[in-house]
Design a protein around this motif. Sequence first.
Motif, PDB file in Angstrom:
ATOM      1  N   LYS A  27      -1.996  -6.740  20.111  1.00 30.21           N
ATOM      2  CA  LYS A  27      -1.763  -6.871  21.546  1.00 30.21           C
ATOM      3  C   LYS A  27      -1.216  -5.570  22.149  1.00 30.21           C
ATOM      4  N   TYR A  28      -0.238  -4.980  21.461  1.00 30.08           N
ATOM      5  CA  TYR A  28       0.422  -3.779  22.010  1.00 30.08           C
ATOM      6  C   TYR A  28      -0.033  -2.481  21.343  1.00 30.08           C
ATOM      7  N   ARG A  29      -0.958  -2.583  20.401  1.00 30.68           N
ATOM      8  CA  ARG A  29      -1.398  -1.408  19.632  1.00 30.68           C
ATOM      9  C   ARG A  29      -0.184  -0.646  19.077  1.00 30.68           C
ATOM     10  N   ILE A  30       0.569  -1.360  18.247  1.00 28.11           N
ATOM     11  CA  ILE A  30       1.829  -0.814  17.736  1.00 28.11           C
ATOM     12  C   ILE A  30       2.002  -1.268  16.279  1.00 28.11           C
ATOM     13  N   PRO A  31       2.570  -0.417  15.430  1.00 28.02           N
ATOM     14  CA  PRO A  31       2.902  -0.906  14.091  1.00 28.02           C
ATOM     15  C   PRO A  31       4.060  -1.915  14.153  1.00 28.02           C
TER      16      PRO A  31
END
Lengths: 349, 178
Positions: free
Chosen positions: A161-165
């Motif tokens: 969703k947030y393009r985050i690890p």
Amino acid sequence: MPKNKILVSGNEAIAQGALQAGCSFYAGYPITPQNEIIAYMAKHMEQAGGAFIQAESELAAINMVYGGSAAGARSMTSSSSPGVSLMQEGISYIAGSQLPAVIVNIMRGGPGLGNIAPTQSDYFQATRGGGHGDYHLIVLAPGSVQEAYDLTQTSFELADKYRIPVMILGDGILGQMMEPVQLSSKKIAANTIKNWALTGCLGRKPNITKSFYLREGALEEFNLKLQKSYELIRKKEERYEGLFLADAKVILVAYGTMARIAKSAIMQLRSQGKKVGLIRPITLWPFPQAPLNVKNKKLKYLVVEMSYGQMLEDVKLAVGGRNKIEFLGRSGGGVPSEEAMIGKIKKLL
Amino acid sequence: MIERIIIAGSGGQGVMLLGKVIAEAAMRQGNYVTYLPAYGPEVRGGTSHCMVTISDQEVGSPYIAKADALIILNNPSLERFKGKVKNNGLLILNSSLAKSDNISKVKILQFPFTDIAIKLGNVKVANMVALGSYLAVKKIIQTKNMIEVFKFMAPAGNARILEINEMALAEGERLAHG
């Protein structure tokens, strides 16, 4: 016998949760106390239709995850403290490339090679980014084996969703202990459209995945974009469990395994009529601000950790000097006991 | 109801398996349960232990400071854990390999589980004889549920393994009933 209920370790629950969430690429390198994750993946990933690699090192594993994620696969690695330290460069690159990934850290004693005992002393590393640069991971801290299973599935969704690890932060006790888990019957489809992924550019404009910005002002521009995304995550994703907050005079703040021991202490004190409550942060980043932002100045807090005071700093920031905060912590294999918590609380009441 | 059990013995005596079958049976009965193994560098001959907490409510701490019951299979484990049982708690002791001298304020139930297991035909089932005695005294887990767990966990196609474990369980129960 309840349907789809199994007795399973925290480590295995994480692996099963990942496969349930459509994780199709795992790379890892063995280290105690999280070996059951990589072992489960080795055995079941192929059948699940994905790819498993036992990498030659943690550095290789995290960079394989970087590649897997760039190619659009739900990608994951797992390790324990010293191994996660080795992965920091890769994690920074993944964050800098705005790629989703799930990284599991089942913490063990440190610093250095330390030991294999349970601990929570990687809180700073997990919540402050860990590697170089102005970045954050979403950090989830399961408090039971069921939650380890559930939150692993959540972590893949948040990552996409947030393009985050996203990091799952547990300790050796959570990884090793077994509890009943209600398995979910529906498979989560990895249905996020990843129009940024490197999937072959025949017939379309090429996508570029990078964390390198040399043009003047470009990196600042990119960092501002990251900060905007972090702000949104702060607004939307803070999670915690509150117990007896309405009438509590002393509130314990603890996460993961420590929250379990805190619950035992609280139940014992409640049975004696003592007004004690619990705040259990489930997201460590973003750290839940709301439950600690209260008007009652007489309220006191006791922060308990398997460290010498790392989450304590976030509690202090959230409380902002309004309330008295005490601390109880042990590290290097020591686990604060129910009795020690009760002793501290009785002094505060 | 809350029952906290510490199980300890030498590496290789099936201490972890004993904890797991109890936890699995408790779950199947609808109880809340937590099984916490010691995961340090345990070796054959040293001590190995696990902690099982069974409750009708959600379990808080998986770690047990004072147990309601100890199941101890060798002497080094007795030395290490004898102080970890509540006053008037239960100690199930393998008298083949441990001596109960100098222990007071505890209900002791001791039988030579290892010797009994050898007589049954497999030294490895000493743990299940001890389990039988525990089930007979505490009655928290029903025998039929335990046998279901044996069937679930035993390797398929090896009826002999299932049979000897059931025999061991029954023998432990018979001894405890006197």
